[in-house]
Scaffold this active site. Structure first.
Site, PDB file in Angstrom:
ATOM      1  N   ARG A 290      36.813  15.165  -2.405  1.00  0.00           N
ATOM      2  CA  ARG A 290      36.269  15.453  -3.742  1.00  0.00           C
ATOM      3  C   ARG A 290      35.687  16.856  -3.700  1.00  0.00           C
ATOM      4  O   ARG A 290      35.144  17.270  -2.665  1.00  0.00           O
ATOM      5  CB  ARG A 290      35.194  14.430  -4.145  1.00  0.00           C
ATOM      6  CG  ARG A 290      34.561  14.732  -5.499  1.00  0.00           C
ATOM      7  CD  ARG A 290      33.761  13.561  -6.113  1.00  0.00           C
ATOM      8  NE  ARG A 290      32.571  13.231  -5.365  1.00  0.00           N
ATOM      9  CZ  ARG A 290      32.432  12.170  -4.585  1.00  0.00           C
ATOM     10  NH1 ARG A 290      33.436  11.323  -4.441  1.00  0.00           N
ATOM     11  NH2 ARG A 290      31.299  11.945  -3.933  1.00  0.00           N
TER      12      ARG A 290
ATOM     13  N   ASP B  77      28.393  14.947  -0.680  1.00  0.00           N
ATOM     14  CA  ASP B  77      27.977  15.023  -2.087  1.00  0.00           C
ATOM     15  C   ASP B  77      26.462  15.075  -2.076  1.00  0.00           C
ATOM     16  O   ASP B  77      25.805  14.064  -1.809  1.00  0.00           O
ATOM     17  CB  ASP B  77      28.505  13.798  -2.850  1.00  0.00           C
ATOM     18  CG  ASP B  77      28.215  13.882  -4.351  1.00  0.00           C
ATOM     19  OD1 ASP B  77      27.396  14.720  -4.767  1.00  0.00           O
ATOM     20  OD2 ASP B  77      28.819  13.078  -5.097  1.00  0.00           O
TER      21      ASP B  77
ATOM     22  N   GLU C 225      33.226  19.238  -6.162  1.00  0.00           N
ATOM     23  CA  GLU C 225      32.376  19.133  -7.362  1.00  0.00           C
ATOM     24  C   GLU C 225      31.529  20.381  -7.540  1.00  0.00           C
ATOM     25  O   GLU C 225      30.826  20.798  -6.623  1.00  0.00           O
ATOM     26  CB  GLU C 225      31.449  17.907  -7.238  1.00  0.00           C
ATOM     27  CG  GLU C 225      30.427  17.794  -8.358  1.00  0.00           C
ATOM     28  CD  GLU C 225      29.618  16.506  -8.308  1.00  0.00           C
ATOM     29  OE1 GLU C 225      29.386  15.987  -7.203  1.00  0.00           O
ATOM     30  OE2 GLU C 225      29.226  16.031  -9.394  1.00  0.00           O
TER      31      GLU C 225
ATOM     32  N   HIS D  60      37.616   7.603 -10.630  1.00  0.00           N
ATOM     33  CA  HIS D  60      36.421   7.954 -11.417  1.00  0.00           C
ATOM     34  C   HIS D  60      36.763   9.062 -12.400  1.00  0.00           C
ATOM     35  O   HIS D  60      37.858   9.617 -12.368  1.00  0.00           O
ATOM     36  CB  HIS D  60      35.255   8.345 -10.504  1.00  0.00           C
ATOM     37  CG  HIS D  60      35.498   9.513  -9.581  1.00  0.00           C
ATOM     38  ND1 HIS D  60      35.459  10.816 -10.010  1.00  0.00           N
ATOM     39  CD2 HIS D  60      35.771   9.557  -8.246  1.00  0.00           C
ATOM     40  CE1 HIS D  60      35.682  11.615  -8.978  1.00  0.00           C
ATOM     41  NE2 HIS D  60      35.891  10.879  -7.889  1.00  0.00           N
TER      42      HIS D  60
ATOM     43  N   HIS E  47      30.194  14.721 -15.731  1.00  0.00           N
ATOM     44  CA  HIS E  47      29.118  14.166 -16.557  1.00  0.00           C
ATOM     45  C   HIS E  47      28.192  15.304 -16.917  1.00  0.00           C
ATOM     46  O   HIS E  47      28.210  16.366 -16.281  1.00  0.00           O
ATOM     47  CB  HIS E  47      28.370  13.068 -15.780  1.00  0.00           C
ATOM     48  CG  HIS E  47      27.994  13.470 -14.372  1.00  0.00           C
ATOM     49  ND1 HIS E  47      26.871  14.210 -14.090  1.00  0.00           N
ATOM     50  CD2 HIS E  47      28.617  13.292 -13.182  1.00  0.00           C
ATOM     51  CE1 HIS E  47      26.805  14.432 -12.787  1.00  0.00           C
ATOM     52  NE2 HIS E  47      27.870  13.906 -12.202  1.00  0.00           N
TER      53      HIS E  47
ATOM     54  N   ASP F 122      24.284  19.137  -8.384  1.00  0.00           N
ATOM     55  CA  ASP F 122      25.152  18.024  -7.964  1.00  0.00           C
ATOM     56  C   ASP F 122      26.453  18.638  -7.446  1.00  0.00           C
ATOM     57  O   ASP F 122      27.271  19.098  -8.244  1.00  0.00           O
ATOM     58  CB  ASP F 122      25.392  17.112  -9.175  1.00  0.00           C
ATOM     59  CG  ASP F 122      26.253  15.904  -8.842  1.00  0.00           C
ATOM     60  OD1 ASP F 122      26.570  15.679  -7.659  1.00  0.00           O
ATOM     61  OD2 ASP F 122      26.609  15.171  -9.794  1.00  0.00           O
TER      62      ASP F 122
ATOM     63  N   TYR G 109      41.508   9.752  -3.145  1.00  0.00           N
ATOM     64  CA  TYR G 109      41.030   8.846  -2.103  1.00  0.00           C
ATOM     65  C   TYR G 109      42.199   7.974  -1.649  1.00  0.00           C
ATOM     66  O   TYR G 109      42.688   7.142  -2.425  1.00  0.00           O
ATOM     67  CB  TYR G 109      39.874   7.993  -2.641  1.00  0.00           C
ATOM     68  CG  TYR G 109      38.829   8.843  -3.335  1.00  0.00           C
ATOM     69  CD1 TYR G 109      37.831   9.495  -2.614  1.00  0.00           C
ATOM     70  CD2 TYR G 109      38.893   9.059  -4.719  1.00  0.00           C
ATOM     71  CE1 TYR G 109      36.902  10.313  -3.247  1.00  0.00           C
ATOM     72  CE2 TYR G 109      37.973   9.873  -5.364  1.00  0.00           C
ATOM     73  CZ  TYR G 109      36.979  10.500  -4.625  1.00  0.00           C
ATOM     74  OH  TYR G 109      36.073  11.312  -5.254  1.00  0.00           O
TER      75      TYR G 109
ATOM     76  N   HIS H  40      22.930  12.334 -14.097  1.00  0.00           N
ATOM     77  CA  HIS H  40      23.819  11.942 -15.200  1.00  0.00           C
ATOM     78  C   HIS H  40      22.964  12.132 -16.450  1.00  0.00           C
ATOM     79  O   HIS H  40      22.210  11.259 -16.848  1.00  0.00           O
ATOM     80  CB  HIS H  40      24.299  10.502 -15.042  1.00  0.00           C
ATOM     81  CG  HIS H  40      25.219  10.339 -13.848  1.00  0.00           C
ATOM     82  ND1 HIS H  40      25.796   9.145 -13.510  1.00  0.00           N
ATOM     83  CD2 HIS H  40      25.677  11.228 -12.940  1.00  0.00           C
ATOM     84  CE1 HIS H  40      26.561   9.314 -12.435  1.00  0.00           C
ATOM     85  NE2 HIS H  40      26.491  10.568 -12.068  1.00  0.00           N
TER      86      HIS H  40
ATOM     87  N   HIS I 179      30.271   5.385  -3.152  1.00  0.00           N
ATOM     88  CA  HIS I 179      28.810   5.438  -3.101  1.00  0.00           C
ATOM     89  C   HIS I 179      28.273   5.205  -1.692  1.00  0.00           C
ATOM     90  O   HIS I 179      27.209   4.615  -1.515  1.00  0.00           O
ATOM     91  CB  HIS I 179      28.200   4.444  -4.100  1.00  0.00           C
ATOM     92  CG  HIS I 179      28.401   4.862  -5.520  1.00  0.00           C
ATOM     93  ND1 HIS I 179      28.231   4.010  -6.588  1.00  0.00           N
ATOM     94  CD2 HIS I 179      28.767   6.045  -6.061  1.00  0.00           C
ATOM     95  CE1 HIS I 179      28.499   4.659  -7.710  1.00  0.00           C
ATOM     96  NE2 HIS I 179      28.832   5.894  -7.416  1.00  0.00           N
TER      97      HIS I 179
ATOM     98  N   ASP J 201       0.800  -1.238   0.000  1.00  0.00           N
ATOM     99  CA  ASP J 201       0.000   0.000   0.000  1.00  0.00           C
ATOM    100  C   ASP J 201       0.835   1.291   0.000  1.00  0.00           C
ATOM    101  O   ASP J 201       0.315   2.369   0.255  1.00  0.00           O
ATOM    102  CB  ASP J 201      -0.941   0.050   1.223  1.00  0.00           C
ATOM    103  CG  ASP J 201      -2.059  -0.963   1.098  1.00  0.00           C
ATOM    104  OD1 ASP J 201      -2.251  -1.495  -0.010  1.00  0.00           O
ATOM    105  OD2 ASP J 201      -2.722  -1.219   2.115  1.00  0.00           O
TER     106      ASP J 201
ATOM    107  N   GLU K 198      34.450  17.381 -11.107  1.00  0.00           N
ATOM    108  CA  GLU K 198      34.493  16.774  -9.782  1.00  0.00           C
ATOM    109  C   GLU K 198      35.693  15.862  -9.549  1.00  0.00           C
ATOM    110  O   GLU K 198      35.533  14.673  -9.293  1.00  0.00           O
ATOM    111  CB  GLU K 198      33.199  16.004  -9.525  1.00  0.00           C
ATOM    112  CG  GLU K 198      32.784  15.025 -10.635  1.00  0.00           C
ATOM    113  CD  GLU K 198      31.497  14.266 -10.266  1.00  0.00           C
ATOM    114  OE1 GLU K 198      31.480  13.628  -9.208  1.00  0.00           O
ATOM    115  OE2 GLU K 198      30.532  14.330 -11.058  1.00  0.00           O
TER     116      GLU K 198
HETATM  117  N1  GLY Z   1      26.328  12.579  -7.150  1.00  0.00           N
HETATM  118  C1  GLY Z   1      26.497  11.821  -8.303  1.00  0.00           C
HETATM  119  C2  GLY Z   1      27.723  12.184  -9.017  1.00  0.00           C
HETATM  120  O1  GLY Z   1      28.505  12.949  -8.515  1.00  0.00           O
HETATM  121  O2  GLY Z   1      27.921  11.779 -10.122  1.00  0.00           O
HETATM  122 MN    MN Z   2      28.477  14.322 -10.189  1.00  0.00          MN
HETATM  123 MN    MN Z   3      27.964  14.389  -6.941  1.00  0.00          MN
END
Ligand code: GLY
Ligand code: MN
Ligand code: MN
Length: 435
Positions: free
Chosen positions: A400, A255, A402, A345, A349, A266, A383, A356, A238, A35, A379
């Site tokens: 990081r 983030d 960004e 990474h 993006h 973002d 690490y 994304h 993540h 529900d 970004e």
């Molecule tokens: N928060 C998702 C990224 O940085 O791509």
């Molecule tokens: Mn991002």
């Molecule tokens: Mn991000």
């Protein structure tokens, strides 16, 4: 946004459709448990073409000599509206969205075969939802079964997303106005998180500050699950459980961005929980900040998509060598990808209705060229997990930074510049308490 914006988008799509017909449904509603549903979020392509936010709706666009936009949506239903609230119903939705026709969603199966007959090419998006695919192909088969009465089923199926991705990639002024506000709200949330942070608080308390700031400025939701990661948890890319405690002497990586009227921000910031960077934290932070500044400087029309990434990688590689975290030359570190041990990474993006966002990164095997109106994130990070040959004073540091960056005619504009990132600005704000 005024309905003319959506009408012009549909007209551009029609011009690319070679006389065909396009079907674009909104997202399905998803059950969470008994529900109870996940909060409904419209499909980004559907919303881009309609501005319509209700569930259970489908847009059909017929191209050709007299193009038509047809919306299928829920009927008015006074009894359901007592429970679920206002819904437009087809007639009001038709005028609110500037459609040529609107019908009850209950008529979709009855009307679709005639709408796709004799259109040559059917644009839809197969492969995302098997039940929907079967339904669309069922309409095609119904037309095929009538071949002897002289109607022709679509002979070709095209991907409607492919036509829309390029349109979505270049943001118009009305989209940029929303994205600027989404960016400003996110920047304010990061400032508030910095003020609220201090040793002993839980990561989820800081998350609550972010969510409060998003919502009180009208953002409908976070654009993605916020990451609030103190200490070595910042090295888990993540991490989203946000249930650890902020300890004296640790960095906090956040983030978090919001979704406002469909558009995402973002943003990542990293700062010391106690308001003062330690020597090693300062060295890594300065390095990532320098990599980000160089990468942002590489965002300009005419540069390739990966220019910011290549730039960030070189700055980071040189810094990691200077700090004796990597050996050899910058060229070697880049060629062997040795830097990936600490920076695994990519540097950004596309950003828009999706975090994304839509749009290709390569054309015919080559990185595409940046153009005014594109919005991307920049970004870089670093690490340094404990072990892995990391000296103790650097172990557990994850940084990081960004920002959301618009490509302009002259170069770029950082939409999220109001989120502090210089060491001086951060140290002045962290732990300052309520504004
Ligand atoms: N928060 C998702 C990224 O940085 O791509
Ligand atoms: Mn991002
Ligand atoms: Mn991000």
């Amino acid at each position: 946004m005024d309905i003319g914006v959506y009408q012009r988008r549909r007209a551009r799509l029609v011009a690319a459709m070679r006389g065909g017909v396009a079907i674009v449904p909104t997202a399905p509603e998803r059950a969470r448990n008994r529900d109870s549903h996940y909060p409904f979020r419209f499909d980004s392509y559907f919303y881009y073409l309609t501005g319509f936010r209700e569930p259970e709706a489908v847009l059909v666009i017929v191209a050709g000599a007299s193009p038509k936009s047809i919306l299928f949506c829920c009927d008015k239903d006074p009894e359901r509206e007592v429970w679920d609230g206002f819904r437009y119903g087809p007639e009001a939705a038709r005028s609110a969205c500037g459609m040529d026709e609107a019908h009850s969603i209950t008529k979709l199966d009855a009307l679709m075969p005639d709408l796709i007959a004799d259109r040559g090419i059917l644009y839809c998006h197969l492969g995302a939802d098997a039940a929907w695919d079967a339904r669309v192909l069922g309409w095609v088969n119904q037309v095929r079964s009538r071949a002897r009465s002289g109607v022709a089923a679509p002979g070709e199926i095209g991907d409607v997303h492919a036509l829309l991705d390029e349109m979505r990639l270049i943001k118009g002024p009305e989209e940029l106005a929303v994205m600027r506000r989404a960016a400003a709200i996110a920047a304010g949330a990061h400032r508030r998180a910095m003020r609220a942070a201090r040793p002993g608080r839980a990561e989820y308390e800081i998350e609550a500050e972010l969510l409060h700031e998003f919502r009180r400025h009208g953002a409908q939701a976070p654009a993605y699950p916020p990451i609030v990661a103190a200490g070595e948890r910042a090295c888990v890319l993540h991490y989203v459980s946000n249930d650890g405690t902020l300890k004296d002497g640790e960095l906090l990586l956040i983030d978090a961005g919001c979704e406002l009227d469909g558009y995402a921000s973002d943003v990542t910031r990293t700062f010391p929980v106690n308001g003062r960077f330690s020597g090693p934290q300062r060295e890594i932070y300065q390095l990532v900040l320098a990599a980000q500044a160089a990468a942002i400087a590489a965002v300009k029309p005419g540069n390739a998509w990966d220019a910011p990434h290549r730039t960030a990688v070189r700055v980071l590689a040189q810094g990691l060598i200077d700090l004796r975290l990597l050996a050899g030359s910058v060229n070697e570190a880049v060629e062997t990808e040795a830097y990936r041990k600490f920076y695994m990474h990519r540097t950004g993006h596309w950003l828009g209705l999706d975090v994304h966002d839509a749009g290709d990164y390569k054309h015919a095997g080559e990185w595409r060229v940046l153009e005014p109106g594109m919005v991307l994130t920049v970004e870089p990070g670093c690490y340094l997990r404990a072990g892995e040959g990391v000296p103790e004073h650097f172990a557990g540091i994850g940084v990081r930074i960004e920002d959301d960056v618009l490509v302009t005619g002259a170069g770029s504009e950082v939409l999220t510049a109001a989120a502090p990132k210089s060491i001086a600005d951060i140290e002045a704000l962290v732990g300052a308490g309520d504004a």
